[in-house]
Design a protein around this motif. Structure first.
Motif, PDB file in Angstrom:
ATOM      1  N   LEU A 168     -43.735 -25.166 -64.281  1.00 48.81           N
ATOM      2  CA  LEU A 168     -42.988 -24.403 -63.199  1.00 48.81           C
ATOM      3  C   LEU A 168     -41.922 -25.066 -62.482  1.00 48.81           C
ATOM      4  O   LEU A 168     -40.870 -24.439 -62.198  1.00 48.81           O
ATOM      5  CB  LEU A 168     -44.302 -24.084 -62.134  1.00 48.81           C
ATOM      6  CG  LEU A 168     -45.158 -22.971 -62.660  1.00 48.81           C
ATOM      7  CD1 LEU A 168     -46.057 -22.793 -61.452  1.00 48.81           C
ATOM      8  CD2 LEU A 168     -44.452 -21.552 -62.733  1.00 48.81           C
ATOM      9  N   LEU A 169     -41.994 -26.246 -62.341  1.00 46.57           N
ATOM     10  CA  LEU A 169     -40.924 -27.079 -61.740  1.00 46.57           C
ATOM     11  C   LEU A 169     -39.638 -27.266 -62.644  1.00 46.57           C
ATOM     12  O   LEU A 169     -38.534 -27.149 -62.428  1.00 46.57           O
ATOM     13  CB  LEU A 169     -41.346 -28.591 -61.429  1.00 46.57           C
ATOM     14  CG  LEU A 169     -42.128 -28.658 -60.231  1.00 46.57           C
ATOM     15  CD1 LEU A 169     -42.598 -30.260 -60.205  1.00 46.57           C
ATOM     16  CD2 LEU A 169     -41.580 -28.426 -58.949  1.00 46.57           C
ATOM     17  N   ILE A 170     -39.915 -27.194 -64.099  1.00 45.74           N
ATOM     18  CA  ILE A 170     -38.945 -27.283 -65.203  1.00 45.74           C
ATOM     19  C   ILE A 170     -38.083 -26.063 -65.147  1.00 45.74           C
ATOM     20  O   ILE A 170     -36.969 -25.894 -65.216  1.00 45.74           O
ATOM     21  CB  ILE A 170     -39.502 -27.607 -66.495  1.00 45.74           C
ATOM     22  CG1 ILE A 170     -39.739 -29.077 -66.705  1.00 45.74           C
ATOM     23  CG2 ILE A 170     -38.395 -27.394 -67.568  1.00 45.74           C
ATOM     24  CD1 ILE A 170     -40.574 -29.532 -67.769  1.00 45.74           C
ATOM     25  N   GLY A 171     -39.217 -24.759 -65.085  1.00 44.35           N
ATOM     26  CA  GLY A 171     -38.530 -23.544 -65.333  1.00 44.35           C
ATOM     27  C   GLY A 171     -37.450 -23.189 -63.803  1.00 44.35           C
ATOM     28  O   GLY A 171     -36.372 -22.660 -64.166  1.00 44.35           O
ATOM     29  N   THR A 172     -37.969 -23.932 -62.800  1.00 45.33           N
ATOM     30  CA  THR A 172     -37.277 -23.663 -61.609  1.00 45.33           C
ATOM     31  C   THR A 172     -35.936 -24.294 -61.545  1.00 45.33           C
ATOM     32  O   THR A 172     -34.846 -23.728 -61.202  1.00 45.33           O
ATOM     33  CB  THR A 172     -38.089 -24.125 -60.302  1.00 45.33           C
ATOM     34  OG1 THR A 172     -39.356 -23.164 -60.105  1.00 45.33           O
ATOM     35  CG2 THR A 172     -37.384 -23.737 -58.835  1.00 45.33           C
ATOM     36  N   PHE A 173     -36.042 -25.542 -62.075  1.00 47.42           N
ATOM     37  CA  PHE A 173     -34.927 -26.318 -62.266  1.00 47.42           C
ATOM     38  C   PHE A 173     -33.822 -25.709 -63.042  1.00 47.42           C
ATOM     39  O   PHE A 173     -32.647 -25.541 -62.987  1.00 47.42           O
ATOM     40  CB  PHE A 173     -35.123 -27.650 -62.668  1.00 47.42           C
ATOM     41  CG  PHE A 173     -34.135 -28.568 -63.043  1.00 47.42           C
ATOM     42  CD1 PHE A 173     -33.166 -29.139 -61.983  1.00 47.42           C
ATOM     43  CD2 PHE A 173     -33.455 -28.924 -64.358  1.00 47.42           C
ATOM     44  CE1 PHE A 173     -32.032 -29.932 -62.299  1.00 47.42           C
ATOM     45  CE2 PHE A 173     -32.496 -29.601 -64.479  1.00 47.42           C
ATOM     46  CZ  PHE A 173     -31.654 -30.152 -63.435  1.00 47.42           C
ATOM     47  N   ALA A 174     -34.462 -24.986 -64.217  1.00 48.97           N
ATOM     48  CA  ALA A 174     -33.526 -24.479 -65.304  1.00 48.97           C
ATOM     49  C   ALA A 174     -32.781 -23.167 -64.469  1.00 48.97           C
ATOM     50  O   ALA A 174     -31.512 -22.971 -64.757  1.00 48.97           O
ATOM     51  CB  ALA A 174     -34.263 -24.097 -66.554  1.00 48.97           C
ATOM     52  N   LEU A 175     -33.507 -22.547 -63.807  1.00 44.59           N
ATOM     53  CA  LEU A 175     -33.037 -21.120 -63.429  1.00 44.59           C
ATOM     54  C   LEU A 175     -31.803 -21.769 -62.326  1.00 44.59           C
ATOM     55  O   LEU A 175     -31.008 -20.865 -62.165  1.00 44.59           O
ATOM     56  CB  LEU A 175     -33.934 -20.371 -62.497  1.00 44.59           C
ATOM     57  CG  LEU A 175     -34.948 -19.735 -63.791  1.00 44.59           C
ATOM     58  CD1 LEU A 175     -36.292 -19.124 -62.981  1.00 44.59           C
ATOM     59  CD2 LEU A 175     -34.378 -18.551 -64.244  1.00 44.59           C
ATOM     60  N   PHE A 192     -54.501 -29.929 -67.250  1.00 47.06           N
ATOM     61  CA  PHE A 192     -53.831 -28.484 -67.575  1.00 47.06           C
ATOM     62  C   PHE A 192     -53.197 -27.908 -66.078  1.00 47.06           C
ATOM     63  O   PHE A 192     -52.115 -27.169 -66.201  1.00 47.06           O
ATOM     64  CB  PHE A 192     -55.080 -27.488 -67.771  1.00 47.06           C
ATOM     65  CG  PHE A 192     -54.448 -26.181 -68.235  1.00 47.06           C
ATOM     66  CD1 PHE A 192     -53.635 -25.678 -69.319  1.00 47.06           C
ATOM     67  CD2 PHE A 192     -54.661 -24.994 -67.472  1.00 47.06           C
ATOM     68  CE1 PHE A 192     -53.284 -24.636 -69.272  1.00 47.06           C
ATOM     69  CE2 PHE A 192     -54.077 -23.723 -67.598  1.00 47.06           C
ATOM     70  CZ  PHE A 192     -53.189 -23.556 -68.351  1.00 47.06           C
ATOM     71  N   GLY A 193     -53.903 -28.341 -65.238  1.00 47.22           N
ATOM     72  CA  GLY A 193     -53.237 -27.619 -63.798  1.00 47.22           C
ATOM     73  C   GLY A 193     -51.778 -28.696 -63.611  1.00 47.22           C
ATOM     74  O   GLY A 193     -50.979 -28.134 -63.022  1.00 47.22           O
ATOM     75  N   LEU A 194     -51.829 -29.946 -63.942  1.00 42.47           N
ATOM     76  CA  LEU A 194     -50.746 -30.488 -63.939  1.00 42.47           C
ATOM     77  C   LEU A 194     -49.563 -30.104 -64.895  1.00 42.47           C
ATOM     78  O   LEU A 194     -48.405 -30.058 -64.479  1.00 42.47           O
ATOM     79  CB  LEU A 194     -50.932 -32.141 -64.146  1.00 42.47           C
ATOM     80  CG  LEU A 194     -49.822 -33.147 -64.402  1.00 42.47           C
ATOM     81  CD1 LEU A 194     -49.261 -33.116 -62.944  1.00 42.47           C
ATOM     82  CD2 LEU A 194     -50.354 -34.454 -64.713  1.00 42.47           C
ATOM     83  N   LEU A 195     -49.910 -29.593 -65.955  1.00 40.14           N
ATOM     84  CA  LEU A 195     -48.868 -29.161 -66.918  1.00 40.14           C
ATOM     85  C   LEU A 195     -48.222 -27.993 -66.493  1.00 40.14           C
ATOM     86  O   LEU A 195     -47.241 -27.703 -66.724  1.00 40.14           O
ATOM     87  CB  LEU A 195     -49.931 -28.792 -68.262  1.00 40.14           C
ATOM     88  CG  LEU A 195     -48.899 -28.331 -69.361  1.00 40.14           C
ATOM     89  CD1 LEU A 195     -47.917 -29.246 -69.777  1.00 40.14           C
ATOM     90  CD2 LEU A 195     -49.821 -27.992 -70.634  1.00 40.14           C
ATOM     91  N   VAL A 196     -49.366 -27.060 -66.041  1.00 40.29           N
ATOM     92  CA  VAL A 196     -48.539 -25.779 -65.407  1.00 40.29           C
ATOM     93  C   VAL A 196     -47.665 -26.107 -64.282  1.00 40.29           C
ATOM     94  O   VAL A 196     -46.547 -25.431 -64.095  1.00 40.29           O
ATOM     95  CB  VAL A 196     -50.034 -24.875 -64.759  1.00 40.29           C
ATOM     96  CG1 VAL A 196     -49.191 -23.680 -63.825  1.00 40.29           C
ATOM     97  CG2 VAL A 196     -50.541 -24.353 -65.832  1.00 40.29           C
ATOM     98  N   VAL A 197     -48.040 -26.940 -63.325  1.00 43.16           N
ATOM     99  CA  VAL A 197     -47.014 -27.428 -62.060  1.00 43.16           C
ATOM    100  C   VAL A 197     -45.837 -28.097 -62.582  1.00 43.16           C
ATOM    101  O   VAL A 197     -44.728 -27.662 -62.146  1.00 43.16           O
ATOM    102  CB  VAL A 197     -47.699 -28.505 -61.392  1.00 43.16           C
ATOM    103  CG1 VAL A 197     -46.783 -28.896 -60.333  1.00 43.16           C
ATOM    104  CG2 VAL A 197     -48.905 -27.787 -60.415  1.00 43.16           C
ATOM    105  N   VAL A 198     -45.883 -28.847 -63.864  1.00 38.77           N
ATOM    106  CA  VAL A 198     -44.759 -29.323 -64.383  1.00 38.77           C
ATOM    107  C   VAL A 198     -43.810 -28.322 -64.973  1.00 38.77           C
ATOM    108  O   VAL A 198     -42.626 -28.325 -64.783  1.00 38.77           O
ATOM    109  CB  VAL A 198     -44.931 -30.604 -65.432  1.00 38.77           C
ATOM    110  CG1 VAL A 198     -43.839 -30.942 -66.139  1.00 38.77           C
ATOM    111  CG2 VAL A 198     -45.518 -31.601 -64.590  1.00 38.77           C
TER     112      VAL A 198
END
Length: 96
Positions: free
Chosen positions: A35-42, A27-33
């Motif tokens: 967040l990284l996808i959201g940052t990349f999209a922004l 679950f922690g890995l999923l959250v980090v991934v």
């Protein structure tokens, strides 16, 4: 003080550790991934919007804006003449 530091460093296994100590959950890995996808999209979206902006925001024909600005510039009054009409404001009440 040095003795306590040497004892802590020489200890083979730290206290209060179980079999899952130091392991991250999926679950922690999923959250980090996510967040990284959201940052990349922004960042990608922001770059697209910045590319659409013009080089300069100066208008091509500033004459209408300058005509309006001329009314806001203070007018110098020659000595001996009356002041130009100023908008009258109501007197301020003193607080206190």
């Amino acid at each position: 003080m040095w003795l306590s530091a040497v004892v802590l460093l020489a200890d083979e296994q730290p206290a209060n550790t179980g079999p899952d100590f130091g392991k991250a959950s999926p679950f922690g890995l999923l959250v980090v991934v996510l967040l990284l996808i959201g940052t990349f999209a922004l960042v990608w979206s922001m770059n697209r919007h910045l590319k659409r902006l013009p080089e300069s925001f100066d208008p091509e024909h500033p004459e209408p804006d300058q005509a309006v600005d001329e009314g806001t510039v203070e007018v110098e009054v020659e000595p001996g003449t009356s002041q130009p009409d100023q908008p009258k404001t109501p007197p301020q009440e003193s607080s206190g």
